[in-house]
Write a protein that holds these residues in place. Structure first.
Motif, PDB file in Angstrom:
ATOM      1  N   LEU A 223      47.954  28.927  45.938  1.00  0.00           N
ATOM      2  CA  LEU A 223      47.920  30.308  46.442  1.00  0.00           C
ATOM      3  C   LEU A 223      47.206  31.204  45.455  1.00  0.00           C
ATOM      4  N   ALA A 224      47.569  31.085  44.145  1.00  0.00           N
ATOM      5  CA  ALA A 224      46.802  31.993  43.058  1.00  0.00           C
ATOM      6  C   ALA A 224      45.472  31.792  43.115  1.00  0.00           C
ATOM      7  N   ALA A 225      45.044  30.267  43.156  1.00  0.00           N
ATOM      8  CA  ALA A 225      43.702  29.743  43.121  1.00  0.00           C
ATOM      9  C   ALA A 225      43.050  30.540  44.256  1.00  0.00           C
ATOM     10  N   ALA A 226      43.367  30.414  45.408  1.00  0.00           N
ATOM     11  CA  ALA A 226      42.968  31.182  46.523  1.00  0.00           C
ATOM     12  C   ALA A 226      42.737  32.604  46.225  1.00  0.00           C
ATOM     13  N   GLU A 227      43.545  33.349  45.723  1.00  0.00           N
ATOM     14  CA  GLU A 227      43.398  34.835  45.488  1.00  0.00           C
ATOM     15  C   GLU A 227      42.366  34.986  44.345  1.00  0.00           C
ATOM     16  N   ALA A 228      42.422  34.180  43.525  1.00  0.00           N
ATOM     17  CA  ALA A 228      41.372  34.210  42.312  1.00  0.00           C
ATOM     18  C   ALA A 228      39.949  33.779  42.880  1.00  0.00           C
ATOM     19  N   LEU A 229      39.874  33.114  43.706  1.00  0.00           N
ATOM     20  CA  LEU A 229      38.385  32.916  44.454  1.00  0.00           C
ATOM     21  C   LEU A 229      38.022  34.301  45.161  1.00  0.00           C
ATOM     22  N   CYS A 230      39.096  34.957  45.715  1.00  0.00           N
ATOM     23  CA  CYS A 230      38.450  36.301  46.493  1.00  0.00           C
ATOM     24  C   CYS A 230      38.688  37.310  45.282  1.00  0.00           C
ATOM     25  N   GLY A 231      38.678  37.089  44.180  1.00  0.00           N
ATOM     26  CA  GLY A 231      38.722  38.279  43.472  1.00  0.00           C
ATOM     27  C   GLY A 231      39.942  39.117  43.218  1.00  0.00           C
ATOM     28  N   LEU A 232      41.100  38.583  43.766  1.00  0.00           N
ATOM     29  CA  LEU A 232      42.318  39.319  43.940  1.00  0.00           C
ATOM     30  C   LEU A 232      43.036  38.792  42.224  1.00  0.00           C
ATOM     31  N   ASP A 233      43.312  39.914  41.525  1.00  0.00           N
ATOM     32  CA  ASP A 233      44.121  39.803  40.478  1.00  0.00           C
ATOM     33  C   ASP A 233      45.764  39.758  40.726  1.00  0.00           C
ATOM     34  N   ARG A 234      46.428  38.878  40.010  1.00  0.00           N
ATOM     35  CA  ARG A 234      48.143  38.837  40.384  1.00  0.00           C
ATOM     36  C   ARG A 234      48.575  39.287  39.020  1.00  0.00           C
TER      37      ARG A 234
END
Length: 224
Positions: free
Chosen positions: A213-224
């Motif tokens: 999930l974190a990898a998918a968010e990083a791909l979209c430029g979303l920071d967690r």
């Protein structure tokens, strides 16, 4: 983690993020999730399978969803079947044989049987006729497949996810590896092996799911 705070919302939000469809497998699951199961349904699932599910996976079913969006082509949803029982729904989940989930996970193919059958591979020098060699090789490959895909090789584990091209992912529910995630590349002629986190530690369901999930968010430029 007991209730997966905010994870369902994070997954569903990715469906509206530009570029999220570039995440591997997203075109298939579209970041959609089945509804979570109730506590009574989870209890019924465990009774039907005859095992107590690992805590992180059990709480995922309760607080995130019964399956859907996830690593690769998604986590196979747990749904009722026509008989009133439960099964995992997917393109290529392995059939759950009664009683096998309660047996300790052996960690893959029987090594003794595998070594024996590999040693029995027909040798070209033993055949004058190539047609006879082809027949012998075909019969040997069938025996090899029976050993490689013996259901006892994955006793005590649930087939959780399809990674494509015949590769699958399993969650061990019984035995010394209980709670851990194993990858299944038997389609490539190699044995099952445990998956590991970035730090080298054994991967459990939560680490596997949240890492992707974190990898998918990083791909979209979303920071967690």
């Amino acid at each position: 983690m007991t209730d997966w705070p905010g994870v369902r919302e994070r997954v569903l939000a990715l469906a509206a993020v530009p570029g999220s469809d570039k995440a591997f497998g997203a075109m298939g699951h579209g970041f959609a999730l089945d509804a979570p199961l109730t506590a009574a349904e989870v209890a019924d699932v465990q009774a039907w399978f005859g095992v107590e599910l690992p805590e992180d996976y059990r709480s995922f079913l309760l607080h995130v969803g019964a399956g859907g969006a996830g690593p690769a082509y998604g986590a196979f949803p747990v749904r009722r079947d026509g008989s009133g029982g439960w099964h995992l729904v997917g393109d290529s989940p392995e059939e759950i044989e009664p009683g096998l989930l309660a047996e300790p996970f052996p960690g893959g193919v029987d090594p003794v049987a595998a070594v024996r059958i590999l040693a029995e591979r027909p040798d070209r020098e033993d055949f004058d006729d190539l047609a006879d060699l082809d027949v012998a090789l075909e019969m040997w490959e069938e025996r090899l497949a029976e050993i490689q895909y013996d259901p006892r090789s994955t006793a005590g584990a649930l087939c959780l996810c399809d990674e494509g091209c015949g590769l699958t992912v399993w969650l061990v529910v019984t035995g010394s590896e209980r709670g851990r995630i194993w990858r299944d590349p038997r389609c490539d002629g190699t044995d099952l092996h445990p998956m590991r986190n970035a730090d080298g530690s054994p991967s459990d369901f939560a680490g596997w799911y949240l890492g992707r999930l974190a990898a998918a968010e990083a791909l979209c430029g979303l920071d967690r």
